[in-house]
Design a protein around this motif. Structure first.
Motif: not given
Length: 125
Positions: A67-71
């Motif tokens: 999620l952090a990478a996608a965000a």
């Protein structure tokens, strides 16, 4: 009634499988049992329940990293889909609040009043 197929070695399988971000259904498949059997084993064997909890915690990190990478735009993936996965795997941290659940902290009463633009329908006008 047949004897349980449960083995202490399943604890290691649980941590290994769930730490990759997989669900209890996938764990059941790995153990070649029904999902309901996994739940029954969690209730009957505290060590297995603990292994499942540890595996789920590690699995939540996998999904939170995604999620952090996608965000941040540095990773692939759909943030909505990833957040949905987190709501399933890490319900205590990511699940939706229930309407009948008490608020998480001190609440403040708020009154919202809708007034159509250009109309003085308010009682205090």
């Amino acid at each position: 009634m047949t004897a349980s197929r449960y083995r202490a070695a399943f604890c290691e399988t649980a941590v290994e499988c769930l730490s990759k971000g997989y669900s209890l259904a996938v764990l059941a498949g790995e153990l070649d049992v029904a999902r309901s059997t996994v739940s029954a084993w969690m209730a009957a064997h505290p060590a297995f329940a603990e292994a499942v909890a540890r595996g789920r915690a590690k699995g939540a990190k996998v999904w939170e990293d995604r999620l952090a990478a996608a965000a941040s735009g540095k990773g692939a993936g759909n943030a909505t889909v990833i957040a949905f996965a987190l709501k399933q795997i890490a319900r205590d941290d990511w699940g939706e609040a229930r309407a009948d659940a008490p608020p998480a902290g001190p609440g403040v009463a708020v009154t919202v009043e809708f007034v159509r633009p250009g109309h003085a329908d308010r009682a205090d006008s």
